[in-house]
Design an enzyme around this catalytic site. Sequence first.
Site, PDB file in Angstrom:
ATOM      1  N   THR A   1       0.838  -1.201   0.000  1.00 52.60           N
ATOM      2  CA  THR A   1       0.000   0.000   0.000  1.00 52.60           C
ATOM      3  C   THR A   1       0.871   1.249   0.000  1.00 52.60           C
ATOM      4  O   THR A   1       0.525   2.270  -0.565  1.00 52.60           O
ATOM      5  CB  THR A   1      -0.909   0.006   1.250  1.00 52.60           C
TER       6      THR A   1
ATOM      7  N   ASP B   1       6.187   8.390  10.972  1.00 48.78           N
ATOM      8  CA  ASP B   1       6.695   9.285   9.929  1.00 48.78           C
ATOM      9  C   ASP B   1       5.906  10.580   9.808  1.00 48.78           C
ATOM     10  O   ASP B   1       6.126  11.353   8.876  1.00 48.78           O
ATOM     11  CB  ASP B   1       6.734   8.557   8.583  1.00 48.78           C
TER      12      ASP B   1
ATOM     13  N   ASP C   1       2.187   9.719  14.023  1.00 45.78           N
ATOM     14  CA  ASP C   1       2.820   8.402  13.964  1.00 45.78           C
ATOM     15  C   ASP C   1       4.306   8.474  13.616  1.00 45.78           C
ATOM     16  O   ASP C   1       4.894   9.555  13.576  1.00 45.78           O
ATOM     17  CB  ASP C   1       2.084   7.508  12.957  1.00 45.78           C
TER      18      ASP C   1
ATOM     19  N   LYS D   1      -0.675  12.443   3.297  1.00 47.10           N
ATOM     20  CA  LYS D   1      -1.462  12.856   4.453  1.00 47.10           C
ATOM     21  C   LYS D   1      -0.519  13.541   5.436  1.00 47.10           C
ATOM     22  O   LYS D   1       0.701  13.374   5.364  1.00 47.10           O
ATOM     23  CB  LYS D   1      -2.185  11.684   5.072  1.00 47.10           C
TER      24      LYS D   1
ATOM     25  N   THR E   1      -8.055   2.210  -0.788  1.00 48.67           N
ATOM     26  CA  THR E   1      -7.188   2.514   0.351  1.00 48.67           C
ATOM     27  C   THR E   1      -5.789   2.895  -0.119  1.00 48.67           C
ATOM     28  O   THR E   1      -5.236   2.252  -1.007  1.00 48.67           O
ATOM     29  CB  THR E   1      -7.116   1.270   1.261  1.00 48.67           C
TER      30      THR E   1
ATOM     31  N   GLU F   1      -8.586   9.337   5.239  1.00 47.12           N
ATOM     32  CA  GLU F   1      -8.773   7.901   5.393  1.00 47.12           C
ATOM     33  C   GLU F   1      -9.124   7.606   6.843  1.00 47.12           C
ATOM     34  O   GLU F   1      -8.664   8.302   7.757  1.00 47.12           O
ATOM     35  CB  GLU F   1      -7.496   7.149   5.044  1.00 47.12           C
ATOM     36  N   GLU F   2      -9.873   6.538   7.027  1.00 43.47           N
ATOM     37  CA  GLU F   2     -10.278   6.155   8.385  1.00 43.47           C
ATOM     38  C   GLU F   2      -9.080   5.792   9.266  1.00 43.47           C
ATOM     39  O   GLU F   2      -9.187   5.775  10.474  1.00 43.47           O
ATOM     40  CB  GLU F   2     -11.280   5.003   8.338  1.00 43.47           C
ATOM     41  N   SER F   3      -7.942   5.499   8.631  1.00 37.82           N
ATOM     42  CA  SER F   3      -6.756   5.072   9.359  1.00 37.82           C
ATOM     43  C   SER F   3      -5.965   6.264   9.886  1.00 37.82           C
ATOM     44  O   SER F   3      -4.751   6.226   9.938  1.00 37.82           O
ATOM     45  CB  SER F   3      -5.886   4.233   8.434  1.00 37.82           C
TER      46      SER F   3
ATOM     47  N   LYS G   1       9.980   4.049   0.168  1.00 41.00           N
ATOM     48  CA  LYS G   1       8.884   4.395  -0.740  1.00 41.00           C
ATOM     49  C   LYS G   1       9.381   5.449  -1.708  1.00 41.00           C
ATOM     50  O   LYS G   1      10.093   6.362  -1.314  1.00 41.00           O
ATOM     51  CB  LYS G   1       7.723   4.953   0.086  1.00 41.00           C
TER      52      LYS G   1
ATOM     53  N   ARG H   1      -8.870  -6.561   7.931  1.00 38.35           N
ATOM     54  CA  ARG H   1      -9.499  -5.353   8.455  1.00 38.35           C
ATOM     55  C   ARG H   1     -11.000  -5.409   8.163  1.00 38.35           C
ATOM     56  O   ARG H   1     -11.406  -5.554   7.009  1.00 38.35           O
ATOM     57  CB  ARG H   1      -8.917  -4.102   7.814  1.00 38.35           C
TER      58      ARG H   1
ATOM     59  N   ASP I   1       2.627  11.298   9.238  1.00 36.71           N
ATOM     60  CA  ASP I   1       1.499  11.574   8.345  1.00 36.71           C
ATOM     61  C   ASP I   1       0.138  11.256   8.968  1.00 36.71           C
ATOM     62  O   ASP I   1      -0.888  11.679   8.439  1.00 36.71           O
ATOM     63  CB  ASP I   1       1.683  10.880   6.975  1.00 36.71           C
ATOM     64  N   ARG I   2       0.124  10.523  10.063  1.00 38.60           N
ATOM     65  CA  ARG I   2      -1.175  10.226  10.696  1.00 38.60           C
ATOM     66  C   ARG I   2      -1.459  11.183  11.843  1.00 38.60           C
ATOM     67  O   ARG I   2      -0.550  11.806  12.383  1.00 38.60           O
ATOM     68  CB  ARG I   2      -1.183   8.810  11.254  1.00 38.60           C
TER      69      ARG I   2
ATOM     70  N   SER J   1       6.315   3.830   8.592  1.00 39.65           N
ATOM     71  CA  SER J   1       5.161   4.530   9.152  1.00 39.65           C
ATOM     72  C   SER J   1       4.916   4.218  10.623  1.00 39.65           C
ATOM     73  O   SER J   1       5.764   4.471  11.455  1.00 39.65           O
ATOM     74  CB  SER J   1       3.930   4.210   8.302  1.00 39.65           C
ATOM     75  N   HIS J   2       3.798   3.619  10.918  1.00 40.20           N
ATOM     76  CA  HIS J   2       3.378   3.377  12.296  1.00 40.20           C
ATOM     77  C   HIS J   2       3.856   2.020  12.821  1.00 40.20           C
ATOM     78  O   HIS J   2       3.533   1.645  13.941  1.00 40.20           O
ATOM     79  CB  HIS J   2       1.857   3.442  12.362  1.00 40.20           C
TER      80      HIS J   2
HETATM   81  C1  G1P Z   1      -2.955   1.148   5.999  1.00 40.62           C
HETATM   82  C2  G1P Z   1      -4.217   1.962   6.093  1.00 40.62           C
HETATM   83  C3  G1P Z   1      -4.331   2.887   4.899  1.00 40.62           C
HETATM   84  C4  G1P Z   1      -3.082   3.750   4.801  1.00 40.62           C
HETATM   85  C5  G1P Z   1      -1.839   2.872   4.801  1.00 40.62           C
HETATM   86  C6  G1P Z   1      -0.567   3.693   4.850  1.00 40.62           C
HETATM   87  O1  G1P Z   1      -2.985   0.350   4.841  1.00 40.62           O
HETATM   88  O2  G1P Z   1      -5.362   1.136   6.169  1.00 40.62           O
HETATM   89  O3  G1P Z   1      -5.485   3.667   5.021  1.00 40.62           O
HETATM   90  O4  G1P Z   1      -3.097   4.525   3.639  1.00 40.62           O
HETATM   91  O5  G1P Z   1      -1.852   2.017   5.938  1.00 40.62           O
HETATM   92  O6  G1P Z   1      -0.490   4.486   5.990  1.00 40.62           O
HETATM   93  P1  G1P Z   1      -3.404  -1.199   4.876  1.00 40.62           P
HETATM   94  O7  G1P Z   1      -2.526  -1.872   5.890  1.00 40.62           O
HETATM   95  O8  G1P Z   1      -4.838  -1.237   5.327  1.00 40.62           O
HETATM   96  O9  G1P Z   1      -3.219  -1.687   3.473  1.00 40.62           O
HETATM   97 ZN    ZN Z   2       2.610   7.060   8.596  1.00 41.48          ZN
END
Ligand code: G1P
Ligand code: ZN
Length: 544
Positions: free
Chosen positions: A18, A279, A277, A376, A344, A363-365, A126, A497, A281-282, A113-114
Amino acid sequence: MTIQTIKTTPFADQKPGTSGLRKRVSVYQQPNYVENYVQAIFDSLEGFAGQTLVIGGDGRFYNDVAIQKAIRLASANGFGRVMVGQNGLLSTPAASHVIRHYKAFGGLVLSASHNPGGPDGDFGIKYNVGNGGPAPEKITDAVFARTKVIDSYKTIDAPDVALDRIGTQKSGDMVVEVIDPVADYAALMESLFDFPAIRGLFASGFTMMFDAMHAITGPYAHAILEGKLGAPKGTVRNGVPLPDFGAGHPDPNLVYCKDMYDLLMTADGPDFGAASDGDGDRNLIIGKNRFVTPSDSLALLAANAHLAPAYKRGIAGIARSMPTSAAADRVAAKLGIEMHETPTGWKFFGNLLDAGRVTICGEESAGTGSNHVREKDGLWAVLLWLNILAVRKQSVDAIVREHWATYGRNYYTRHDYEEVDAAIAGKLVDDLRAQLPSLPGKSFGEDLQVAYADDFTYHDPVDGSTSAKQGVRIGFTDGSRIVLRLSGTGTVGATLRLYLERYEAADGNHGLDTQVALEPLIALSETLAGIKQRTGRTEPSVIT
Ligand code: G1P
Ligand code: ZN
């Protein structure tokens, strides 16, 4: 400077997910693993000779090692200049801004990321394109194809760049500029928001806690919140980035920020709590006695964006990922602006933003952002909230309640089942997919009648591309939804999910506990998909 061509053999597992290629650090530490992937990226691009490449990461373990390798490869491959954040740091939104601001060819964002960091944690690379956003699928597909056949990479025999020294150096024939990672981003934020109004808010005694989770946003939050905006020292906590994030899990949700949440739920707690988070972005937004779900936050920010200088003339449109609740759709309908539902992942927003069709995305995340960058942006969301609070002079709770009384409330939750056996998870989704054609028209219980059931396919209205199999969705006639998809960012096994949503009209009951309000949908999803039964889990790993 002699360019070395080093023989290598392909790795079979370098398929970007993703959000780039995320793997355990130990996987990245294999000889040639970074080199192969970075060379495969360069091999998939055209026309970068003499151009600028931006490099930066969230400071996690292995950042420094990977950056030095990437700089040597960039030099050998003919980039003219690399711009890199001091000590290798750049938050993801700041990297996006630097790419845009300096008209770079693209950038490498080093982060998982997280996901946890440290020698036993995760690492990631990335590639972002010249608009500052994640590379679109046609590039990531090309990179993956290249990783499967790569037989050599180009590097140079040069010493490490002194990443702690701001200024210009050289790596081979290529110029390396080490830049202040915060300054350009902080100036951008100041151009978007009403900083004097926010300064006034803090001066009036408004209290805030910002948890940087020992990740990248520490230096940014110190400089902007405590520096430019005058929030008292101590507003930012865990503000020093550490390679292992202080052994924490830098995901700003109610599980990993529970102590802050608990504090916000007490009378003595601060007025406002926020976190970001690994990096940057969240975002997590909590008011006193009110957690704001990311889906609601997107809707609220869109509805109130005109209160900030950058958006005072209104927003062009809103985009949300498919699993994100439809709360924002109601705002778009009221404003009479475009609304887009995308798969997503932030990369799907890029075209809509570039075409000027949407201004705010989410995004909901816990991801929200706007056309100011192409990622983001956690601190951006926090600052827009602060701007709105400064202008409206109401509490978060009051603003949220007023919003629901105007638009209705979309009760929303996500249940994650992490590290599930990949074969079981894949079969489970396949079996649910097979049931989809028979579901429309069926009724479950008293008020759940299926309106549609499909596997989401996105047709990009800007470039005409199609992305299929983006998640199973079952929609009901009352606006409720069950969505199931497999994560594309996990590094071990599969993560399922399950997203659940129910709409309660403007004059309805907005005071229910979310899990209680969604109980019938939770039970029905178990009947249809059998997650607990098939995985043997008794409950989700994470509920957000
Ligand atoms: C997850 C989140 C998605 C976000 C991505 C990167 O991806 O659900 O919204 O863009 O992390 O931060 P997923 O693990 O669901 O593919
Ligand atoms: Zn992140």
